[in-house]
Scaffold this active site. Structure first.
Site, PDB file in Angstrom:
ATOM      1  CG  ASP A  51      -9.217  -2.773  -4.826  1.00  0.00           C
ATOM      2  OD1 ASP A  51      -8.321  -2.241  -3.315  1.00  0.00           O
ATOM      3  OD2 ASP A  51      -9.971  -4.487  -3.675  1.00  0.00           O
ATOM      4  NE  ARG A  64     -10.501   7.181  -4.178  1.00  0.00           N
ATOM      5  CZ  ARG A  64     -11.809   7.671  -4.074  1.00  0.00           C
ATOM      6  NH1 ARG A  64     -11.462   9.060  -5.358  1.00  0.00           N
ATOM      7  NH2 ARG A  64     -11.935   7.230  -3.954  1.00  0.00           N
ATOM      8  NE  ARG A 116      -3.873  -1.537   0.164  1.00  0.00           N
ATOM      9  CZ  ARG A 116      -5.378  -1.456   0.814  1.00  0.00           C
ATOM     10  NH1 ARG A 116      -5.282  -0.176   1.212  1.00  0.00           N
ATOM     11  NH2 ARG A 116      -5.830  -2.805   1.060  1.00  0.00           N
ATOM     12  NE  ARG A 161      -6.612   4.963   1.962  1.00  0.00           N
ATOM     13  CZ  ARG A 161      -7.582   4.508   2.917  1.00  0.00           C
ATOM     14  NH1 ARG A 161      -8.231   4.097   3.257  1.00  0.00           N
ATOM     15  NH2 ARG A 161      -6.998   3.200   3.376  1.00  0.00           N
TER      16      ARG A 161
END
Ligand code: CP3
Length: 346
Positions: free
Chosen positions: A77, A40, A27, A31
């Site tokens: 994803d 995003r 990841r 974020r």
């Protein structure tokens, strides 16, 4: 590939060791990066973002530009597979994935028999785009969800603490469940092959929820399906490296170490590194820094890094986390981690 240009990640997956381990983080795009949050914000839905090749390329490259990791992982994803099989998949902000739950064997008939590759074409275009702008010594990793982990979301329609809906479905309807797993094996082989043909140098199979299965069930729903995927992908693409990530399986890591088609295994946060090193029989290992240690930083982070470097000294090892990086992780801690790993722990 020219000598000296081979990404370090690939030589380690070939079993070679020299100098500090290559490093990337699960990841690593996401974020905790302000530049990710900025792009995003351009699309409302997360899947729309994933299927926008330009945005996916940018999100993949952001952590490479900022930190100089040894590998990029394509921004996508695991739930694009159920989506491309025709299941309704959405991501609710702050809540995680929501799918049209499959509660009865009959509802499995609503799934397509094969993956819609046109639907996934933006993922493959993004891979080609990333490869074109990545330095030759940086590896590009493609990925997919393992059949069991995908099935847990497809059946429950969401993330669940103990994956009880999928486990119950497998006990109650073993034949129907087995057909679903077979379909997901085929889908994974097709999706990984297409990623490799688009330019991925290595692929990782995420079985994030393998840890909830009793040993016998694990063998049938996780070990064998992953073995089938790895063997089929290897047969088509013998040069491509394959990493398995059966998360939280404890001593049940053993059957995965026996899968010859897996070039490496990723260890979760709780894995005993010295034990894993002993039983892996030379198979390269990846991991397994606690995502909370890098979030905390300071002396705890330094100690955790040193201990990992020491446990894997002169063993083929890829530095990574035991699970994905958490959104509140300070950038400075990631910088500290990389410089410490690259300077051999000091
Ligand atoms: O940088 C990378 O690692 C590449 C991108 C990547 C994402 N998801 C992006 C993402 C990868 C490799 C994944 C894998 C994934 N997705 C897994 C396996 C690894 C693991 O963490 O166990 C799983 C189980 C999923 C399913 C999924 N996707 C969940 C449960 C969620 C919501 C929870 C969460 O972490 O937010 C997602 C959403 C998701 N996937 C985000 C990102 C960056 C956050 C959504 C957003 O940015 O709007």
């Amino acid at each position: 590939m020219k000598p000296g240009m081979t990404p370090k990640l690939l030589s380690v997956l070939d079993g070679r060791t020299s100098g500090p381990p290559p490093i990337w983080l699960m990841r690593q795009a996401g974020r905790y990066l302000p530049e990710y949050l900025a792009i995003r914000a351009q699309t409302k839905s997360f899947l729309e973002f994933c299927y926008n090749s330009e945005l996916a390329i940018e999100a993949t490259l952001q952590p490479i530009r900022r930190f100089g990791f040894d590998a990029a992982i394509i921004f996508s994803d695991i739930l694009v597979i159920p989506d491309a099989l025709g299941q309704d998949v959405r991501f609710e902000v702050g809540e995680g994935p929501r799918l049209a739950a499959i509660e009865t064997p009959d509802q499995l008939k609503g799934l397509a028999s094969t993956l819609d590759l046109d639907h996934l074409a933006p993922v493959y275009r993004a891979i080609a785009g990333v490869r074109a702008s990545l330095a030759p010594d940086v590896a590009l990793i493609g990925f997919c969800g393992a059949p069991w982990t995908l099935a847990t979301y497809m059946i429950a329609g969401r993330g669940t603490p103990d994956q009880a809906p999928a486990r119950l479905f497998a006990y109650r309807h073993p034949e129907a469940f087995s057909q679903l797993i077979d379909k997901l094996v085929d889908a994974a082989v097709v999706h990984l092959s297409a990623q490799i043909e688009a330019g991925a140098d290595a692929v990782q199979i995420f079985d994030s929820w393998a840890g909830s299965l009793p040993a016998g069930e694990l063998e049938v729903w996780s070990v064998r399906p992953i073995q089938r995927i790895a063997e089929a992908v290897k047969a088509r693409h013998p040069q491509t490296k394959i990493i398995g990530f059966p998360r939280a399986v404890g001593e049940q890591l053993l059957p995965f170490t026996q899968i010859a088609a897996l070039d490496g295994l990723s260890l979760d946060t709780t894995a005993d590194r010295r034990w894993a090193r002993q039983v892996a029989g030379g198979k390269p290992l990846q991991g397994n820094l606690d995502p909370l240690a890098i979030l905390a930083g300071g002396a705890a982070l330094d100690r955790a890094i040193d201990s990992i470097l020491e446990d894997f000294a002169s063993y083929p090892h890829i530095f990574n986390l035991g699970h994905g990086i958490l959104p509140p992780t300070p950038i400075a801690n990631v910088e500290r981690l990389i410089s410490k790993v690259r300077s051999g722990g000091r």
